[in-house]
Design a protein around this motif. Structure first.
Motif, PDB file in Angstrom:
ATOM      1  N   GLN A 137     -17.472  35.373  24.263  1.00  0.00           N
ATOM      2  CA  GLN A 137     -18.060  36.508  23.566  1.00  0.00           C
ATOM      3  C   GLN A 137     -19.542  36.648  23.933  1.00  0.00           C
ATOM      4  N   GLU A 138     -19.958  37.907  24.117  1.00  0.00           N
ATOM      5  CA  GLU A 138     -21.377  38.222  24.270  1.00  0.00           C
ATOM      6  C   GLU A 138     -21.718  39.294  23.249  1.00  0.00           C
ATOM      7  N   TRP A 139     -22.618  38.972  22.321  1.00  0.00           N
ATOM      8  CA  TRP A 139     -22.971  39.887  21.237  1.00  0.00           C
ATOM      9  C   TRP A 139     -24.491  40.032  21.251  1.00  0.00           C
ATOM     10  N   ALA A 145     -29.853  38.107  22.178  1.00  0.00           N
ATOM     11  CA  ALA A 145     -28.749  37.428  21.517  1.00  0.00           C
ATOM     12  C   ALA A 145     -28.800  37.657  20.008  1.00  0.00           C
ATOM     13  N   TYR A 146     -27.654  38.050  19.436  1.00  0.00           N
ATOM     14  CA  TYR A 146     -27.558  38.356  18.014  1.00  0.00           C
ATOM     15  C   TYR A 146     -27.065  37.124  17.264  1.00  0.00           C
ATOM     16  N   PRO A 157     -18.657  27.712   6.922  1.00  0.00           N
ATOM     17  CA  PRO A 157     -19.649  28.533   7.634  1.00  0.00           C
ATOM     18  C   PRO A 157     -19.474  28.428   9.150  1.00  0.00           C
ATOM     19  N   PHE A 158     -19.720  29.528   9.836  1.00  0.00           N
ATOM     20  CA  PHE A 158     -19.646  29.530  11.298  1.00  0.00           C
ATOM     21  C   PHE A 158     -20.560  30.621  11.842  1.00  0.00           C
ATOM     22  N   ASN A 159     -20.908  30.510  13.123  1.00  0.00           N
ATOM     23  CA  ASN A 159     -21.760  31.486  13.803  1.00  0.00           C
ATOM     24  C   ASN A 159     -20.896  32.630  14.311  1.00  0.00           C
ATOM     25  N   ILE A 160     -20.986  33.794  13.701  1.00  0.00           N
ATOM     26  CA  ILE A 160     -20.128  34.929  14.061  1.00  0.00           C
ATOM     27  C   ILE A 160     -20.261  35.302  15.543  1.00  0.00           C
ATOM     28  N   PRO A 161     -21.488  35.432  16.097  1.00  0.00           N
ATOM     29  CA  PRO A 161     -21.604  35.879  17.503  1.00  0.00           C
ATOM     30  C   PRO A 161     -21.632  34.731  18.522  1.00  0.00           C
TER      31      PRO A 161
END
Length: 240
Positions: A137-139, A145-146, A157-161
């Motif tokens: 994924q690239e967001w 970087a987002y 909890p996790f890093n969405i992007p």
């Protein structure tokens, strides 16, 4: 394109009668495709983005057996990429998102081809058994970087992007595939297939813990889909 179709019709009508053969064939193929993810999952981001046209590719090896001069089965091993690009603007910022899925694919296809001319009708139907090797994924937000934190259904909890999102997807997919095109017999036992392919994954690609409701509070399963143009070459090793 019109010139190519005209040339194929001329060949079909003017070239000598050529018969296809029964037997075992081996070959290779390449496909350029436009892929999509039906029902996007933004993992609790709070926004659904606009879809952008997405191109990917596939290549691999084929092995087939013709039971008659017209009907046969084929399988093989392909390296196929699916995925989707998105764009959107909100809160005075521009966002882009790109998902790319790398699959190892085993096709199981029933094929039909006429065998009266050098250029013949080709049709096929079957399934692709797809095993995910990697999901990237690239967001980006305004080109950078987002970052955003979310929670899975289990409250983890996790890093969405995140860049590597392989763990967020099921490992396998079953894709129904339809193929329509032409088989061009070059010489005895050697032919080229040129065909349009359309596929739809019947399984939800999202792993259970990442089946997060959308902005309306409901969850809709996500599915791979694509349309592509495939060219393959094969040689009949032996047959009648």
């Amino acid at each position: 394109m019109k010139k190519l179709i005209t040339l194929l019709l001329i060949l079909a009508l003017t070239t000598p009668f050529v018969m296809a053969q029964k037997g075992l064939s081996l070959g290779a193929n390449f496909m350029t495709l436009s892929s999509s993810i039906v029902n996007q999952n933004t993992w609790g981001n709070g926004h659904e983005y606009d879809y952008a046209l997405t191109f990917n590719s596939s290549f691999g090896f084929d092995a087939g057996y013709n039971f008659t001069e017209q009907i046969g089965l084929y399988t093989g091993y392909w390296f196929t990429n699916f995925g989707q690009k998105y764009t959107d603007s909100y809160n005075d910022s521009d966002f882009t998102r790109k998902l790319k899925y790398k699959y190892s694919v085993i096709p199981v296809m029933l094929r039909f081809s006429s065998s009266e001319n050098t250029v013949n009708f080709l049709g096929g139907v079957g399934v692709l058994i797809a095993s995910m090797r990697q999901a990237d994924q690239e967001w980006l937000k305004d080109g950078e970087a987002y970052t955003q934190t979310g929670e899975t259904i289990g409250g983890i909890p996790f890093n969405i992007p995140a860049d590597d999102v392989t763990a967020r997807y099921n490992k396998t997919d079953i894709v129904v595939n339809i193929e329509l095109g032409a088989r061009i017999i070059v010489i005895d036992n050697l032919y080229i297939d040129a065909s349009l392919n359309f596929g739809y994954g019947v399984k939800d690609i999202n792993a259970p813990e990442y089946q997060i409701p959308d902005t309306e509070g409901t969850y809709n399963s996500s599915h791979n889909a694509y349309g592509g143009f495939k060219v393959g070459v094969a040689y009949i090793l032996f047959g009648e």
